[in-house]
Design a protein around this motif. Structure first.
Motif, mmCIF file in Angstrom:
data_model
loop_
_atom_site.group_PDB
_atom_site.id
_atom_site.type_symbol
_atom_site.label_atom_id
_atom_site.label_comp_id
_atom_site.label_asym_id
_atom_site.label_seq_id
_atom_site.Cartn_x
_atom_site.Cartn_y
_atom_site.Cartn_z
ATOM 1 N N GLY A 46 0.827 -1.656 0.447
ATOM 2 C CA GLY A 46 0.123 -0.140 0.162
ATOM 3 C C GLY A 46 1.134 1.215 0.280
ATOM 4 N N PHE A 47 1.841 1.317 0.487
ATOM 5 C CA PHE A 47 3.103 2.785 1.127
ATOM 6 C C PHE A 47 3.783 3.219 -0.865
ATOM 7 N N LEU A 48 4.405 1.940 -0.821
ATOM 8 C CA LEU A 48 4.689 1.857 -1.979
ATOM 9 C C LEU A 48 3.989 2.330 -2.911
ATOM 10 N N ASP A 49 3.147 1.455 -2.945
ATOM 11 C CA ASP A 49 2.474 1.851 -4.300
ATOM 12 C C ASP A 49 1.872 3.594 -4.291
ATOM 13 N N ASP A 50 0.750 3.579 -3.282
ATOM 14 C CA ASP A 50 0.403 5.247 -3.108
ATOM 15 C C ASP A 50 1.529 6.433 -3.182
ATOM 16 N N SER A 51 3.075 6.195 -2.973
ATOM 17 C CA SER A 51 3.800 6.689 -2.781
ATOM 18 C C SER A 51 4.766 7.241 -3.517
ATOM 19 N N PHE A 52 5.650 6.103 -5.168
ATOM 20 C CA PHE A 52 5.895 6.501 -5.565
ATOM 21 C C PHE A 52 5.400 5.641 -7.022
ATOM 22 N N THR A 53 5.865 6.206 -8.000
ATOM 23 C CA THR A 53 5.200 6.028 -9.583
ATOM 24 C C THR A 53 5.874 4.582 -9.695
ATOM 25 N N LYS A 54 5.250 3.861 -10.497
ATOM 26 C CA LYS A 54 5.979 2.527 -11.115
ATOM 27 C C LYS A 54 7.830 2.454 -11.531
ATOM 28 N N GLU A 55 7.798 3.645 -12.121
ATOM 29 C CA GLU A 55 9.451 3.783 -12.558
ATOM 30 C C GLU A 55 10.284 4.148 -10.739
ATOM 31 N N GLU A 56 9.633 4.900 -10.027
ATOM 32 C CA GLU A 56 10.442 5.301 -8.343
ATOM 33 C C GLU A 56 10.570 3.949 -7.993
ATOM 34 N N GLN A 57 9.408 3.243 -8.049
ATOM 35 C CA GLN A 57 9.690 2.254 -8.055
ATOM 36 C C GLN A 57 11.217 0.914 -8.052
ATOM 37 N N TRP A 58 11.231 1.557 -9.157
ATOM 38 C CA TRP A 58 12.188 0.740 -9.780
ATOM 39 C C TRP A 58 14.050 0.661 -9.088
ATOM 40 N N ILE A 59 13.971 1.690 -8.371
ATOM 41 C CA ILE A 59 15.088 2.221 -8.279
ATOM 42 C C ILE A 59 15.362 2.067 -6.502
ATOM 43 N N ILE A 60 14.205 1.325 -6.209
ATOM 44 C CA ILE A 60 14.410 0.826 -4.556
ATOM 45 C C ILE A 60 14.435 -0.688 -4.190
ATOM 46 N N PRO A 61 15.356 -0.528 -3.850
ATOM 47 C CA PRO A 61 15.793 -2.466 -3.827
ATOM 48 C C PRO A 61 15.282 -3.006 -3.120
ATOM 49 N N THR A 62 16.042 -4.495 -2.713
ATOM 50 C CA THR A 62 14.472 -5.452 -2.028
ATOM 51 C C THR A 62 16.112 -5.208 -0.689
ATOM 52 N N SER A 63 15.718 -5.717 0.534
ATOM 53 C CA SER A 63 16.567 -5.189 1.427
ATOM 54 C C SER A 63 16.796 -6.749 2.722
ATOM 55 N N PHE A 64 17.607 -7.513 2.693
ATOM 56 C CA PHE A 64 17.369 -8.102 3.631
ATOM 57 C C PHE A 64 17.168 -7.261 5.347
ATOM 58 N N VAL A 65 16.245 -8.095 5.747
ATOM 59 C CA VAL A 65 16.299 -7.303 6.888
ATOM 60 C C VAL A 65 16.304 -8.749 8.506
ATOM 61 N N GLU A 66 17.466 -8.467 9.290
ATOM 62 C CA GLU A 66 17.157 -9.541 10.192
ATOM 63 C C GLU A 66 16.092 -8.968 11.919
ATOM 64 N N ASN A 67 15.909 -9.577 11.485
ATOM 65 C CA ASN A 67 14.647 -9.827 12.543
ATOM 66 C C ASN A 67 15.429 -10.119 14.459
ATOM 67 N N ASP A 68 15.689 -9.868 14.662
ATOM 68 C CA ASP A 68 16.682 -10.362 16.520
ATOM 69 C C ASP A 68 15.322 -10.452 17.363
ATOM 70 N N ASP A 69 16.008 -10.877 18.533
ATOM 71 C CA ASP A 69 14.965 -11.579 18.848
ATOM 72 C C ASP A 69 15.193 -10.045 20.054
ATOM 73 N N ASN A 70 14.425 -9.680 20.221
ATOM 74 C CA ASN A 70 14.001 -8.654 21.601
ATOM 75 C C ASN A 70 15.234 -8.773 22.677
ATOM 76 N N PRO A 71 16.337 -7.431 22.540
ATOM 77 C CA PRO A 71 17.863 -7.888 23.388
ATOM 78 C C PRO A 71 17.577 -6.878 25.065
ATOM 79 N N LEU A 72 15.929 -7.318 25.494
ATOM 80 C CA LEU A 72 15.888 -6.332 26.824
ATOM 81 C C LEU A 72 14.932 -7.940 27.359
ATOM 82 N N TYR A 73 13.910 -8.130 26.306
ATOM 83 C CA TYR A 73 12.191 -9.500 26.637
ATOM 84 C C TYR A 73 12.639 -11.110 26.413
#
Length: 218
Positions: A163-190
């Protein structure tokens, strides 16, 4: 773990990357694997261009370390986004503010969407910019139901990457947003389970990232 910011503040500050920079370094296979993309040859990149497939041409050229790719990449980016934007992004430094995309921010649909301002949090060695919205731009629930849920399956992740990407960026603008690897670590406190790592175009800062990037704001 990606729950922290959305639970600690009720408004959304999105983070993403844009790629208008250099080709990957000599360790490109390892680097590209870390962001969910693969390397291409210059021949493959130009084949996309010759067929009129600019979307995949951009993907291939930014992940091609052939020397000829740099000039072709610049030429294609300027033709799509303009020289001023290309130069701004290509020369951006940590702490700079750039405008990219648009989103309704003043609750007045009559005057159209407002440009999104982004703070450059970091410039990676391959030239990719790590961007954080300068302002909280929306209020979004982390999830639609109150339940134990990880970043991988929560509502805000799907909203950001569709929703956010489609609403905020043109098709051409989305082309230069690369896919990122997101590390989802456990919460360090709990020790709360962070779930599986993911590949995303837009995401939220983890606790560690927030602490690292905003160390002086503690």
């Amino acid at each position: 773990m990606k729950k922290f910011l959305i639970l600690a503040i009720s408004c959304l500050m999105a983070i993403l990357m844009i790629a208008c920079g250099n080709a990957p370094s000599e360790d490109n296979e390892k680097e590209l694997a870390s962001v969910g993309e693969k390397s291409y040859t210059y021949k493959e990149a130009t084949a996309f261009l010759d067929s009129g497939d600019k979307e995949n041409a951009i993907l291939a050229l930014r992940n091609c370390d052939d020397k000829e790719a740099a000039a072709k990449r610049k030429e294609l980016y300027i033709s799509l986004y303009g020289e001023e934007f290309y130069n701004k992004v290509h020369s951006a430094k940590k702490g700079d503010v750039i405008t990219f995309g648009s989103f309704e921010q003043d609750d007045n649909d009559g005057n159209g969407k407002e440009p999104i301002e982004w703070i450059v949090l970091d410039v990676e060695k391959d030239g990719r910019l790590v961007l954080l919205t300068k302002y909280c731009i929306e209020r979004v629930s982390y999830n639609k139901k109150a339940e134990d849920i990880t970043w991988e399956e929560c509502f805000i992740r799907s909203w950001l990457n569709k929703g956010f990407l489609d609403d905020s960026f043109t098709k051409e603008e989305q082309w230069i947003i690369p896919t990122s690897f997101v590390e989802n670590d456990d919460n360090p406190l709990y020790g709360t389970n962070g779930g599986n790592d993911t590949y995303d175009k837009a995401f939220l800062l983890s606790i560690k990232e927030a602490q690292d990037y905003f160390e002086n704001d503690r």
